[in-house]
Design a protein around this motif. Structure first.
Motif, PDB file in Angstrom:
ATOM      1  N   GLY A   1       0.820  -1.209   0.000  1.00 23.32           N
ATOM      2  CA  GLY A   1       0.000   0.000   0.000  1.00 23.32           C
ATOM      3  C   GLY A   1       0.852   1.257   0.000  1.00 23.32           C
ATOM      4  N   GLY A   2       0.366   2.300  -0.647  1.00 25.24           N
ATOM      5  CA  GLY A   2       1.090   3.560  -0.657  1.00 25.24           C
ATOM      6  C   GLY A   2       1.139   4.193   0.720  1.00 25.24           C
ATOM      7  N   GLY A   3       2.222   4.911   0.996  1.00 24.63           N
ATOM      8  CA  GLY A   3       2.372   5.636   2.254  1.00 24.63           C
ATOM      9  C   GLY A   3       2.371   7.131   2.008  1.00 24.63           C
ATOM     10  N   ALA A   4       2.373   7.905   3.082  1.00 27.96           N
ATOM     11  CA  ALA A   4       2.334   9.360   2.949  1.00 27.96           C
ATOM     12  C   ALA A   4       3.615   9.929   2.363  1.00 27.96           C
ATOM     13  CB  ALA A   4       2.054   9.998   4.310  1.00 27.96           C
ATOM     14  N   SER A   5       4.753   9.199   2.503  1.00 25.61           N
ATOM     15  CA  SER A   5       6.009   9.744   2.002  1.00 25.61           C
ATOM     16  C   SER A   5       6.629   8.963   0.846  1.00 25.61           C
ATOM     17  CB  SER A   5       7.046   9.839   3.130  1.00 25.61           C
ATOM     18  OG  SER A   5       7.561   8.563   3.461  1.00 25.61           O
ATOM     19  N   GLU A   6       6.052   7.805   0.485  1.00 25.93           N
ATOM     20  CA  GLU A   6       6.604   7.065  -0.650  1.00 25.93           C
ATOM     21  C   GLU A   6       5.597   6.051  -1.178  1.00 25.93           C
ATOM     22  OE1 GLU A   6      10.131   4.996   0.517  1.00 25.93           O
ATOM     23  OE2 GLU A   6       9.107   3.680   1.927  1.00 25.93           O
ATOM     24  N   VAL A   7       5.840   5.630  -2.425  1.00 28.75           N
ATOM     25  CA  VAL A   7       4.950   4.668  -3.070  1.00 28.75           C
ATOM     26  C   VAL A   7       5.107   3.288  -2.437  1.00 28.75           C
ATOM     27  CG1 VAL A   7       4.995   5.897  -5.262  1.00 28.75           C
ATOM     28  CG2 VAL A   7       6.668   4.088  -4.841  1.00 28.75           C
ATOM     29  N   GLY A   8       4.034   2.495  -2.526  1.00 28.20           N
ATOM     30  CA  GLY A   8       4.146   1.096  -2.159  1.00 28.20           C
ATOM     31  C   GLY A   8       4.987   0.363  -3.187  1.00 28.20           C
ATOM     32  N   VAL A   9       5.701  -0.660  -2.738  1.00 26.34           N
ATOM     33  CA  VAL A   9       6.601  -1.398  -3.630  1.00 26.34           C
ATOM     34  C   VAL A   9       5.789  -2.335  -4.516  1.00 26.34           C
ATOM     35  CG1 VAL A   9       8.549  -2.996  -3.731  1.00 26.34           C
ATOM     36  CG2 VAL A   9       8.467  -1.224  -1.964  1.00 26.34           C
ATOM     37  N   SER A  10       6.146  -2.397  -5.800  1.00 29.99           N
ATOM     38  CA  SER A  10       5.453  -3.239  -6.775  1.00 29.99           C
ATOM     39  C   SER A  10       6.166  -4.565  -6.969  1.00 29.99           C
ATOM     40  CB  SER A  10       5.368  -2.535  -8.131  1.00 29.99           C
ATOM     41  OG  SER A  10       4.570  -1.374  -8.074  1.00 29.99           O
ATOM     42  N   CYS A  11       5.378  -5.594  -7.286  1.00 27.48           N
ATOM     43  CA  CYS A  11       5.943  -6.884  -7.675  1.00 27.48           C
ATOM     44  C   CYS A  11       6.487  -6.762  -9.094  1.00 27.48           C
ATOM     45  CB  CYS A  11       4.868  -7.967  -7.624  1.00 27.48           C
ATOM     46  SG  CYS A  11       5.424  -9.611  -8.125  1.00 27.48           S
ATOM     47  N   PRO A  12       7.726  -7.188  -9.352  1.00 25.05           N
ATOM     48  CA  PRO A  12       8.258  -7.083 -10.704  1.00 25.05           C
ATOM     49  C   PRO A  12       7.600  -8.093 -11.647  1.00 25.05           C
ATOM     50  CG  PRO A  12       9.799  -8.240  -9.294  1.00 25.05           C
ATOM     51  CD  PRO A  12       8.691  -7.773  -8.409  1.00 25.05           C
ATOM     52  N   THR A  13       7.786  -7.870 -12.941  1.00 22.37           N
ATOM     53  CA  THR A  13       7.306  -8.789 -13.974  1.00 22.37           C
ATOM     54  C   THR A  13       8.503  -9.250 -14.800  1.00 22.37           C
ATOM     55  OG1 THR A  13       5.195  -7.614 -14.086  1.00 22.37           O
ATOM     56  CG2 THR A  13       5.738  -9.066 -15.917  1.00 22.37           C
ATOM     57  N   PRO A  14       8.719 -10.574 -14.991  1.00 18.93           N
ATOM     58  CA  PRO A  14       7.916 -11.662 -14.439  1.00 18.93           C
ATOM     59  C   PRO A  14       8.070 -11.760 -12.918  1.00 18.93           C
ATOM     60  CG  PRO A  14       9.870 -12.540 -15.474  1.00 18.93           C
ATOM     61  CD  PRO A  14       9.854 -11.073 -15.790  1.00 18.93           C
ATOM     62  N   ALA A  15       7.013 -12.259 -12.302  1.00 14.97           N
ATOM     63  CA  ALA A  15       6.988 -12.318 -10.842  1.00 14.97           C
ATOM     64  C   ALA A  15       7.864 -13.439 -10.317  1.00 14.97           C
ATOM     65  CB  ALA A  15       5.563 -12.533 -10.365  1.00 14.97           C
ATOM     66  N   PRO A  16       8.649 -13.167  -9.276  1.00 17.46           N
ATOM     67  CA  PRO A  16       9.366 -14.243  -8.604  1.00 17.46           C
ATOM     68  C   PRO A  16       8.400 -15.075  -7.779  1.00 17.46           C
ATOM     69  CG  PRO A  16       9.731 -12.184  -7.465  1.00 17.46           C
ATOM     70  CD  PRO A  16       8.917 -11.854  -8.672  1.00 17.46           C
ATOM     71  N   PRO A  17       8.832 -16.205  -7.262  1.00 18.71           N
ATOM     72  CA  PRO A  17       7.903 -17.063  -6.512  1.00 18.71           C
ATOM     73  C   PRO A  17       7.471 -16.460  -5.179  1.00 18.71           C
ATOM     74  CG  PRO A  17       9.808 -18.316  -7.290  1.00 18.71           C
ATOM     75  CD  PRO A  17      10.127 -16.870  -7.487  1.00 18.71           C
TER      76      PRO A  17
END
Length: 322
Positions: free
Chosen positions: A184-200
């Motif tokens: 989830g996004g926070g007040a001071s930075e973006v939430g981290v995204s899962c890369p593509t292709p996704a690791p296990p």
């Protein structure tokens, strides 16, 4: 008694300097602020309720943090913004204060994702509730908010609100057990995204919140919730600093939810291993409203005729009000 004041005849009022002390009021639930008599403007930190985390998302996202707005000089608002202007008020006057509740976590039903948090407000200043974590199959899921909710399965994260918070992280699914829920996004930075292709099998971190010293010591609020994998976690998504909950580990274990009165997002939960006993996503943390009435210096007994010595002293001290 009449006296001579620099050539003028009149009543001799001797001015007296005074100070109205600073007052800090913290609202952990809705109420009313009644300002002190000489208060004309206030500082504030207004944090909305955090969004709920998702469940059964084939890689579930964490909830977005509640919107964060601040007028404390030298500090930051959410979304990378600078402090806002102080809020003008009238002395000895009542002002309603609304503190938003956290959004409910997704329930064990494919149609029920994390819910958005509720708004917090004071004196026409509103912080928006954090976005709930969402699943791609349900595009109406409320992922947008003060900070955006993290995504589940394979969609993009929710959008944060300018001046309040950042976007949630994206999820990805690359077949089999290769998946991960976005933070989830926070007040001071973006939430981290899962890369593509996704690791296990892993979750991704919620974004951090913003620190404020309005109450004296620095306290961080409005962190995003962490995501999780579908069946297990090779790495769990951490909650963002400022009350964000981590993704559950194991993924089918109860989630602690965002910390109360921080606006933190709830963490994601998921299906787990056989015999499959998923649980609800984490609830978002409730918001908070903090108001600081700054110290006010004043001079009383300013009516009538001042003697010239008192006038000179007060003009020199900067206390003369024309």
């Amino acid at each position: 008694m009449a006296s001579t004041n620099g050539g003028y005849i009149g009543i001799d009022y001797e001015p007296e300097a005074g100070t109205q002390s600073a007052v800090i009021t913290t609202f952990n639930s809705s109420g009313t602020l009644t300002t002190a008599a000489r208060t004309t403007q206030v500082q504030y930190v207004i944090v909305a309720g955090g969004g709920g985390g998702d469940t059964q998302g084939a890689g579930s996202g964490g909830g977005g943090a509640g919107g964060y707005r601040s007028s404390v000089p030298g500090e930051a608002s959410g979304g990378g913004a600078s402090a806002e202007s102080l809020s003008p008020v009238n002395g000895s006057s009542p002002y309603p204060v609304v503190v938003g509740a956290g959004g409910a976590g997704g329930v064990v039903d494919a149609a029920a994702n994390g819910k958005s948090g509720s708004d917090s407000s004071f004196n026409s200043i509103t912080s928006l509730g954090g976005g709930g974590a969402g699943f791609v199959a349900h595009p109406t899921s409320p992922r947008n908010g003060g900070s955006g909710g993290g995504a589940s399965y394979s969609n993009g994260g929710g959008t944060g609100t300018s001046g309040q918070g950042f976007n949630g992280g994206a999820a990805a699914y690359s077949g089999g057990s290769n998946n991960g829920g976005g933070g989830g996004g926070g007040a001071s930075e973006v939430g981290v995204s899962c890369p593509t292709p996704a690791p296990p099998q892993r979750g991704y971190d919620g974004g951090d919140g913003v620190a404020s010293s309005i109450t004296g010591s620095p306290v961080t609020r409005a962190g995003g919730g962490g995501g999780c994998g579908r069946f297990t976690n090779n790495a769990v998504g951490a909650g963002g600093a400022g009350g964000g909950a981590p993704g559950s580990n194991p993924v089918d274990s109860p989630n602690p939810g965002g910390t109360a009165n921080t606006g933190g997002g709830g963490g994601g939960t998921d299906l787990g291993n056989p015999p499959f006993s998923p649980v609800a996503g984490g609830n978002g943390g409730s918001g908070v409203v903090i108001i600081k009435e700054p110290e006010v210096s004043f001079v009383s007994n300013t009516g009538g005729v001042w003697n010239m010595e008192a006038l000179y002293d007060n003009v020199k001290a900067g206390n003369w009000v024309s």
